[in-house]
Motif scaffolding. Structure first.
Motif, PDB file in Angstrom:
ATOM      1  N   THR A  40       1.013  -1.214   0.123  1.00 14.52           N
ATOM      2  CA  THR A  40       0.077   0.015  -0.017  1.00 14.52           C
ATOM      3  C   THR A  40       0.829   1.203   0.063  1.00 14.52           C
ATOM      4  OG1 THR A  40      -0.129  -0.090   2.517  1.00 14.52           O
ATOM      5  CG2 THR A  40      -1.850  -1.321   1.333  1.00 14.52           C
ATOM      6  N   LEU A  41       0.404   2.304  -0.192  1.00 18.99           N
ATOM      7  CA  LEU A  41       0.950   3.662  -0.285  1.00 18.99           C
ATOM      8  C   LEU A  41      -0.251   4.807  -0.325  1.00 18.99           C
ATOM      9  CD1 LEU A  41       0.569   5.037  -3.188  1.00 18.99           C
ATOM     10  CD2 LEU A  41       2.362   3.014  -3.718  1.00 18.99           C
ATOM     11  N   ASN A  42       0.218   5.762   0.094  1.00 18.20           N
ATOM     12  CA  ASN A  42      -0.626   7.308   0.054  1.00 18.20           C
ATOM     13  C   ASN A  42      -0.117   8.010  -1.022  1.00 18.20           C
ATOM     14  OD1 ASN A  42      -2.336   6.146   2.190  1.00 18.20           O
ATOM     15  ND2 ASN A  42      -1.002   7.036   3.657  1.00 18.20           N
ATOM     16  N   VAL A  43      -0.740   8.564  -1.782  1.00 12.58           N
ATOM     17  CA  VAL A  43      -0.359   9.786  -2.678  1.00 12.58           C
ATOM     18  C   VAL A  43      -1.386  11.080  -2.617  1.00 12.58           C
ATOM     19  CG1 VAL A  43      -1.703   8.680  -4.584  1.00 12.58           C
ATOM     20  CG2 VAL A  43       0.317   9.990  -5.250  1.00 12.58           C
ATOM     21  N   TRP A  44      -0.771  12.186  -2.523  1.00 11.62           N
ATOM     22  CA  TRP A  44      -1.561  13.294  -2.411  1.00 11.62           C
ATOM     23  C   TRP A  44      -2.239  13.611  -3.909  1.00 11.62           C
ATOM     24  CZ3 TRP A  44      -2.587  16.146   1.990  1.00 11.62           C
ATOM     25  CH2 TRP A  44      -1.903  15.791   3.054  1.00 11.62           C
ATOM     26  N   SER A  45      -3.322  14.190  -3.592  1.00 14.04           N
ATOM     27  CA  SER A  45      -3.880  14.335  -4.975  1.00 14.04           C
ATOM     28  C   SER A  45      -3.764  15.553  -5.753  1.00 14.04           C
ATOM     29  CB  SER A  45      -5.861  14.618  -4.489  1.00 14.04           C
ATOM     30  OG  SER A  45      -5.810  15.604  -3.850  1.00 14.04           O
ATOM     31  N   CYS A  46      -2.887  16.207  -5.220  1.00 11.38           N
ATOM     32  CA  CYS A  46      -2.162  17.533  -6.115  1.00 11.38           C
ATOM     33  C   CYS A  46      -1.198  16.793  -6.948  1.00 11.38           C
ATOM     34  CB  CYS A  46      -2.032  18.580  -4.954  1.00 11.38           C
ATOM     35  SG  CYS A  46      -0.536  18.041  -4.054  1.00 11.38           S
ATOM     36  N   ASN A  47      -0.580  15.596  -6.425  1.00 10.95           N
ATOM     37  CA  ASN A  47       0.547  15.145  -7.385  1.00 10.95           C
ATOM     38  C   ASN A  47      -0.136  14.298  -8.410  1.00 10.95           C
ATOM     39  OD1 ASN A  47       2.921  14.202  -7.934  1.00 10.95           O
ATOM     40  ND2 ASN A  47       3.605  13.700  -5.799  1.00 10.95           N
ATOM     41  N   SER A  48      -0.380  14.859  -9.527  1.00 10.47           N
ATOM     42  CA  SER A  48      -0.921  13.985 -10.486  1.00 10.47           C
ATOM     43  C   SER A  48      -0.004  13.234 -11.381  1.00 10.47           C
ATOM     44  CB  SER A  48      -1.689  14.936 -11.657  1.00 10.47           C
ATOM     45  OG  SER A  48      -0.856  15.928 -12.066  1.00 10.47           O
ATOM     46  N   SER A  49       1.261  13.381 -11.138  1.00  7.63           N
ATOM     47  CA  SER A  49       2.241  12.702 -12.063  1.00  7.63           C
ATOM     48  C   SER A  49       2.176  11.258 -11.099  1.00  7.63           C
ATOM     49  CB  SER A  49       3.512  13.392 -12.408  1.00  7.63           C
ATOM     50  OG  SER A  49       3.989  13.728 -11.247  1.00  7.63           O
ATOM     51  N   ALA A  50       2.295  11.449  -9.974  1.00  7.17           N
ATOM     52  CA  ALA A  50       2.684  10.284  -9.075  1.00  7.17           C
ATOM     53  C   ALA A  50       1.288   9.281  -9.210  1.00  7.17           C
ATOM     54  CB  ALA A  50       2.695  10.791  -7.504  1.00  7.17           C
ATOM     55  N   ILE A  51       0.291  10.026  -9.105  1.00  5.64           N
ATOM     56  CA  ILE A  51      -0.985   9.055  -9.481  1.00  5.64           C
ATOM     57  C   ILE A  51      -0.963   8.296 -10.612  1.00  5.64           C
ATOM     58  CG2 ILE A  51      -3.572   9.396  -9.697  1.00  5.64           C
ATOM     59  CD1 ILE A  51      -3.260  11.792  -7.588  1.00  5.64           C
ATOM     60  N   ARG A  52      -0.477   9.153 -11.808  1.00  2.00           N
ATOM     61  CA  ARG A  52      -0.673   8.146 -13.162  1.00  2.00           C
ATOM     62  C   ARG A  52       0.705   7.202 -12.948  1.00  2.00           C
ATOM     63  NH1 ARG A  52      -0.596  13.680 -14.766  1.00  2.00           N
ATOM     64  NH2 ARG A  52       1.629  13.839 -15.309  1.00  2.00           N
ATOM     65  N   PHE A  53       1.685   7.859 -12.286  1.00  2.68           N
ATOM     66  CA  PHE A  53       2.753   6.652 -12.210  1.00  2.68           C
ATOM     67  C   PHE A  53       2.096   5.305 -11.401  1.00  2.68           C
ATOM     68  CE2 PHE A  53       6.075   4.611  -9.577  1.00  2.68           C
ATOM     69  CZ  PHE A  53       6.818   4.191 -10.426  1.00  2.68           C
ATOM     70  N   TYR A  54       1.586   5.614 -10.473  1.00  8.88           N
ATOM     71  CA  TYR A  54       1.269   4.308  -9.531  1.00  8.88           C
ATOM     72  C   TYR A  54      -0.064   3.597 -10.313  1.00  8.88           C
ATOM     73  CZ  TYR A  54       4.389   5.839  -5.741  1.00  8.88           C
ATOM     74  OH  TYR A  54       5.183   6.630  -4.811  1.00  8.88           O
ATOM     75  N   GLU A  55      -0.741   4.198 -11.068  1.00 12.30           N
ATOM     76  CA  GLU A  55      -1.848   3.837 -11.874  1.00 12.30           C
ATOM     77  C   GLU A  55      -1.305   2.931 -12.799  1.00 12.30           C
ATOM     78  OE1 GLU A  55      -5.766   6.606 -11.140  1.00 12.30           O
ATOM     79  OE2 GLU A  55      -4.446   6.966 -13.073  1.00 12.30           O
TER      80      GLU A  55
END
Length: 154
Positions: free
Chosen positions: A124-139
């Motif tokens: 698991t991990l948490n990602v801040w919603s303001c960090n869209s590039s990290a969200i795309r990476f993890y997806e």
């Protein structure tokens, strides 16, 4: 190459921690100050803690290019949570000058291998919603939302 962090890596890990903090500060200056998450002394304690492994990606000259801070979690005897072992990714960062070279993917895959080899049920991990590039990476790595944190600024 991916290996466990060593004391000699602390200066570069500190630089990368500052990069992460700046990303968060730019996204949410109301929450995040400019600085870094761990001091050198705290990093030294983490490096030797087997429950909080730190993986680093290094180049041919053994220079750190990125890191992945991990934490083993387990809710033993909890009346609500199942007694499963989890590897939580506390932080993953690749030097901003080296992004796009699949270093983050290699670090993430090494964390998955660590989790599997350690008998973990999940990662698991948490990602801040303001960090869209990290969200795309993890997806792109196949992660899906487990829970959603919500807020109302007053």
């Amino acid at each position: 190459m991916i290996r466990y962090a060593m004391e000699k890596d602390i200066p570069k890990i500190g630089d990368l921690l500052a990069q992460v903090c700046l990303v968060h500060h730019k996204g949410r200056p109301d929450i995040f100050n400019i600085g870094r998450k761990y001091s050198d002394e705290e990093l030294l304690r983490l490096i030797v803690n087997p429950e909080r492994p730190i993986l680093v990606s290094v180049d041919e000259e053994d220079r750190v290019m990125g890191y992945c801070f991990c934490i083993f979690q387990q809710h033993v005897g909890n009346s609500v949570m199942s007694d499963i072992k989890t590897l939580y990714i506390d932080d993953l960062c690749v030097d901003e000058e080296l992004r796009g070279k699949h270093i983050g993917k290699e670090l993430y895959e090494a964390a998955v291998k660590l989790a599997k080899d350690s008998g973990c049920y999940n990662l698991t991990l948490n990602v801040w919603s303001c960090n869209s590039s990290a969200i795309r990476f993890y997806e792109a790595q196949g992660l899906v939302p487990q829970k959603i944190g919500m807020e109302m600024i007053l």
